[in-house]
Design a protein around this motif. Structure first.
Motif, PDB file in Angstrom:
ATOM      1  N   TRP A  25       0.815  -1.199   0.000  1.00 37.32           N
ATOM      2  CA  TRP A  25       0.000   0.000   0.000  1.00 37.32           C
ATOM      3  C   TRP A  25       0.856   1.259   0.000  1.00 37.32           C
ATOM      4  N   PRO A  26       0.610   2.166  -0.968  1.00 34.80           N
ATOM      5  CA  PRO A  26       1.399   3.396  -1.042  1.00 34.80           C
ATOM      6  C   PRO A  26       0.846   4.469  -0.111  1.00 34.80           C
ATOM      7  N   PRO A  27       1.649   5.460   0.175  1.00 37.79           N
ATOM      8  CA  PRO A  27       1.142   6.588   0.963  1.00 37.79           C
ATOM      9  C   PRO A  27       0.093   7.363   0.159  1.00 37.79           C
ATOM     10  N   PRO A  28      -0.747   8.160   0.822  1.00 36.32           N
ATOM     11  CA  PRO A  28      -1.854   8.859   0.149  1.00 36.32           C
ATOM     12  C   PRO A  28      -1.436   9.745  -1.018  1.00 36.32           C
ATOM     13  N   GLU A  29      -0.237  10.295  -0.979  1.00 32.60           N
ATOM     14  CA  GLU A  29       0.181  11.189  -2.063  1.00 32.60           C
ATOM     15  C   GLU A  29       0.313  10.474  -3.409  1.00 32.60           C
ATOM     16  N   TYR A  30       0.264   9.148  -3.414  1.00 35.45           N
ATOM     17  CA  TYR A  30       0.345   8.411  -4.677  1.00 35.45           C
ATOM     18  C   TYR A  30      -0.994   8.307  -5.391  1.00 35.45           C
ATOM     19  N   ASN A  31      -2.072   8.713  -4.763  1.00 35.90           N
ATOM     20  CA  ASN A  31      -3.350   8.833  -5.459  1.00 35.90           C
ATOM     21  C   ASN A  31      -3.838   7.519  -6.079  1.00 35.90           C
ATOM     22  N   VAL A  32      -3.707   6.425  -5.385  1.00 30.75           N
ATOM     23  CA  VAL A  32      -4.142   5.130  -5.893  1.00 30.75           C
ATOM     24  C   VAL A  32      -5.597   4.902  -5.503  1.00 30.75           C
ATOM     25  N   ALA A  33      -6.417   4.597  -6.493  1.00 29.86           N
ATOM     26  CA  ALA A  33      -7.839   4.319  -6.250  1.00 29.86           C
ATOM     27  C   ALA A  33      -8.075   2.817  -6.303  1.00 29.86           C
ATOM     28  N   ILE A  34      -9.009   2.336  -5.518  1.00 26.53           N
ATOM     29  CA  ILE A  34      -9.327   0.904  -5.471  1.00 26.53           C
ATOM     30  C   ILE A  34     -10.681   0.682  -6.116  1.00 26.53           C
ATOM     31  N   THR A  35     -10.778  -0.357  -6.908  1.00 29.86           N
ATOM     32  CA  THR A  35     -12.054  -0.719  -7.523  1.00 29.86           C
ATOM     33  C   THR A  35     -12.455  -2.094  -7.021  1.00 29.86           C
ATOM     34  N   GLU A  36     -13.667  -2.482  -7.347  1.00 29.13           N
ATOM     35  CA  GLU A  36     -14.186  -3.780  -6.933  1.00 29.13           C
ATOM     36  C   GLU A  36     -13.800  -4.917  -7.869  1.00 29.13           C
ATOM     37  N   SER A  37     -13.441  -4.577  -9.119  1.00 33.23           N
ATOM     38  CA  SER A  37     -13.154  -5.653 -10.078  1.00 33.23           C
ATOM     39  C   SER A  37     -12.168  -5.207 -11.143  1.00 33.23           C
ATOM     40  N   ASN A  38     -11.565  -6.179 -11.792  1.00 33.92           N
ATOM     41  CA  ASN A  38     -10.676  -5.902 -12.923  1.00 33.92           C
ATOM     42  C   ASN A  38     -11.440  -5.226 -14.053  1.00 33.92           C
ATOM     43  N   THR A  39     -12.665  -5.649 -14.290  1.00 37.74           N
ATOM     44  CA  THR A  39     -13.476  -5.064 -15.355  1.00 37.74           C
ATOM     45  C   THR A  39     -13.706  -3.580 -15.102  1.00 37.74           C
ATOM     46  N   GLU A  40     -13.945  -3.213 -13.852  1.00 41.21           N
ATOM     47  CA  GLU A  40     -14.153  -1.807 -13.522  1.00 41.21           C
ATOM     48  C   GLU A  40     -12.911  -0.978 -13.829  1.00 41.21           C
ATOM     49  N   VAL A  41     -11.727  -1.514 -13.538  1.00 42.56           N
ATOM     50  CA  VAL A  41     -10.480  -0.823 -13.868  1.00 42.56           C
ATOM     51  C   VAL A  41     -10.416  -0.569 -15.370  1.00 42.56           C
ATOM     52  N   VAL A  42     -10.705  -1.600 -16.159  1.00 39.55           N
ATOM     53  CA  VAL A  42     -10.621  -1.484 -17.616  1.00 39.55           C
ATOM     54  C   VAL A  42     -11.649  -0.488 -18.153  1.00 39.55           C
ATOM     55  N   MET A  43     -12.824  -0.472 -17.569  1.00 39.52           N
ATOM     56  CA  MET A  43     -13.851   0.468 -18.022  1.00 39.52           C
ATOM     57  C   MET A  43     -13.447   1.922 -17.750  1.00 39.52           C
ATOM     58  N   ILE A  44     -12.701   2.166 -16.685  1.00 38.82           N
ATOM     59  CA  ILE A  44     -12.304   3.521 -16.311  1.00 38.82           C
ATOM     60  C   ILE A  44     -11.045   3.973 -17.060  1.00 38.82           C
ATOM     61  N   ALA A  45     -10.071   3.104 -17.178  1.00 38.41           N
ATOM     62  CA  ALA A  45      -8.761   3.478 -17.709  1.00 38.41           C
ATOM     63  C   ALA A  45      -8.703   3.397 -19.236  1.00 38.41           C
ATOM     64  N   ASP A  46      -7.875   4.243 -19.829  1.00 39.83           N
ATOM     65  CA  ASP A  46      -7.612   4.160 -21.271  1.00 39.83           C
ATOM     66  C   ASP A  46      -6.406   3.278 -21.552  1.00 39.83           C
ATOM     67  N   ILE A  47      -5.458   3.277 -20.618  1.00 40.86           N
ATOM     68  CA  ILE A  47      -4.282   2.414 -20.722  1.00 40.86           C
ATOM     69  C   ILE A  47      -4.323   1.479 -19.526  1.00 40.86           C
ATOM     70  N   VAL A  48      -4.342   0.179 -19.799  1.00 40.27           N
ATOM     71  CA  VAL A  48      -4.457  -0.835 -18.751  1.00 40.27           C
ATOM     72  C   VAL A  48      -3.164  -1.635 -18.709  1.00 40.27           C
ATOM     73  N   CYS A  49      -2.464  -1.580 -17.580  1.00 36.14           N
ATOM     74  CA  CYS A  49      -1.260  -2.384 -17.397  1.00 36.14           C
ATOM     75  C   CYS A  49      -1.677  -3.660 -16.670  1.00 36.14           C
ATOM     76  N   LEU A  50      -1.665  -4.760 -17.395  1.00 33.73           N
ATOM     77  CA  LEU A  50      -2.078  -6.043 -16.826  1.00 33.73           C
ATOM     78  C   LEU A  50      -0.876  -6.652 -16.107  1.00 33.73           C
TER      79      LEU A  50
END
Length: 141
Positions: A25-50
């Motif tokens: 887990w990174p410190p808050p300044e890294y701005n990492v958001a958590i999603t419920e699923s891999n599909t949700e990540v893909v729906m939000i992001a334009d570039i997906v690093c698998l």
């Protein structure tokens, strides 16, 4: 290695993860958001690093392939998974970039090979390489 990638990408955008248990887990300044699923990540992001272990690629690709719309770019860091194999798993035209980062990326001194399938434009490939330049040099094959 995924921690180095995520921390480096954080300066360019808001990285998303779907499995916080597998992440240091990174410190808050890294701005990492958590999603419920891999599909949700893909729906939000334009570039997906698998960034999953190679043995899970088939399962994760099956899960996300319907959300890989034609403008999205899938970046793989898995050894042994070819562009052709990933295209077959997705089963439709997709923009795929295959990379092979190395451990010196952890101290921002990495060197990685990069190759893309025919669906990836020159500008898109350059953008992805630019994102990786925050922790690694790149060589396009």
């Amino acid at each position: 290695l995924i921690s180095a990638i995520t921390f480096s990408f954080a300066s360019s955008n808001v990285p998303l993860i779907s499995n916080p248990d597998a992440f240091i887990w990174p410190p808050p300044e890294y701005n990492v958001a958590i999603t419920e699923s891999n599909t949700e990540v893909v729906m939000i992001a334009d570039i997906v690093c698998l960034a999953v272990k190679p043995q899970y690629y088939e399962e994760v690709l099956r899960e996300i392939k319907d959300a890989l719309w034609e403008h999205k770019i899938l970046v793989s860091i898995a050894p042994g998974k070819t562009l052709a194999w990933m295209e077959e798993q997705i089963g439709k035209p997709a923009k795929i970039i295959r990379t092979m980062p190395n451990t010196p990326a952890l101290v921002k001194e990495g060197m990685m090979g990069v190759c893309a399938n025919k669906n990836v434009g020159k500008d898109e490939l350059e953008l992805v390489c630019k994102l990786f330049h925050s922790f690694s040099k790149t060589e396009i094959a």
